[in-house]
Structures are given as structure tokens and as C-alpha cells.
Design a protein around this motif. Structure first.
Motif, PDB file in Angstrom:
ATOM      1  N   TRP A  15    -103.574   9.032  21.550  1.00  0.00           N
ATOM      2  CA  TRP A  15    -103.140   9.482  22.877  1.00  0.00           C
ATOM      3  C   TRP A  15    -103.279  10.990  23.013  1.00  0.00           C
ATOM      4  N   ARG A  18    -106.764  12.296  23.613  1.00  0.00           N
ATOM      5  CA  ARG A  18    -107.288  11.970  24.936  1.00  0.00           C
ATOM      6  C   ARG A  18    -106.613  12.772  26.061  1.00  0.00           C
ATOM      7  N   HIS A  19    -105.352  13.186  25.890  1.00  0.00           N
ATOM      8  CA  HIS A  19    -104.586  13.769  27.002  1.00  0.00           C
ATOM      9  C   HIS A  19    -104.045  15.173  26.732  1.00  0.00           C
TER      10      HIS A  19
END
Length: 172
Positions: A15, A18-19
Motif C-alpha cells: 500500500w 502505491r500511495h
């Protein structure tokens, strides 16, 4: 016929990878907001605690009862949000208090300077005055503090019709 080569497995990124571009600034902003909130809460507690202290209450009562201050600042006399200073009280009943409070009226502003000492369960006010915008000092100390705590000079003046009546208060 030969089977096609196996497709490469897509790497499963976590996560964070990706963010991170939006999560990091949001995290920093959340930390800053939390810090601002803690500082605001501390200042609000200080304001409430100091404004509810006996020396502060007595200083504002005397300021609102002073005929000279009424002429200099106008009415109603209001205090500022955040007084500066300190207050110390001991378990043996002694204490010390110093405050500088912004005050304002309909005609001007000033600063109330307060010094108070507590001994034997009673507060004594050796220094209490308001310095107005025009550098005029209005003394709020009294020779006998016990007597001054019972008397409001402005109210007595109005009862004897020597002073102008109080201005009408706005309806909330």
C-alpha cells in the motif's frame, strides 16, 4: 505446438509504495494539526484557569468600578482573551500572582497590570493599574483592600446621580 511462455508475475507492491505521494503530505498535515490542537487546548486551559482566579476577578471588578477608567476607556470595559503572567499558590495558603491583561472600552484600549500576594488566606494587591493608549495610568489599588472589595465607586456615583447612567447593553 508449444505453449506460450509464462507471463511474468506482477510484483505485488504494498500500500505504501502505491500511495506514498499523497499519504506522506497528509500524515505531515495531520501531525501539524494535532500539534496546533494541543497548543490551542493548553492556551484555552490557561485562559480559563487564570480568568477564574481570585486576583484576576478582583482586578476586573475594580476596573469596571473605576470612574477614572470609565472616562478614559468608555463602557463597557471588557477583558482580552488571553492574559499573560503567572500564578503560584502553595499548600500553606501563600501565593503570588502577576498578570497583564488587555482591556478595552467603547472609547479606547489599555493594559491592566496586576501584582497580588496571598498571606494568611487573604490577597493583597500592592500594584494594580491600567495604562491607557495615551499613556495615562489609572491606579486601581486601594489603601485598604478589604474595604475596596466591598465598594464599587462607579455604582455609588450612579446611585447619587453624580455620574452618567450605564449605557444600554445589547440584547443577545
Amino acid at each position: 505446438m508449444t505453449p506460450p511462455p509464462a507471463l511474468p508475475q506482477a510484483q505485488s507492491n504494498g500500500w505504501w509504495s502505491r500511495h506514498w505521494r499523497w499519504a506522506m503530505p497528509l500524515g505531515v498535515l495531520a501531525c501539524i494539526a494535532g500539534l496546533v490542537g494541543v497548543v490551542w487546548l493548553a492556551l484555552a486551559q490557561w485562559s480559563h484557569w487564570s480568568r477564574s482566579s481570585e486576583p484576576y476577578q478582583e482586578a476586573m471588578r475594580r476596573a469596571r468600578c473605576s470612574i477614572e477608567l470609565r472616562h478614559a476607556l468608555g463602557e463597557p470595559i471588557q477583558d482580552g482573551y488571553l492574559p499573560s503572567g503567572n500564578m503560584q499558590r502553595s499548600a500553606d495558603g501563600t501565593g503570588y500572582s502577576e498578570f497583564v491583561v488587555d482591556v478595552k472600552g467603547s472609547k479606547g484600549t489599555g493594559q491592566l497590570f496586576l501584582e497580588a500576594r496571598r498571606e494568611d488566606g487573604r490577597w493583597d494587591y500592592p500594584r494594580m493599574y491600567v495604562l491607557t493608549e495615551t499613556s495615562e495610568a489609572v491606579d486601581l489599588t486601594a489603601l485598604d483592600d478589604a474595604e475596596a472589595a466591598k465598594v464599587c465607586a462607579l455604582q455609588e456615583c450612579r446611585e447619587q446621580n453624580h455620574c452618567l447612567p450605564a449605557p444600554p447593553q445589547p440584547m443577545d
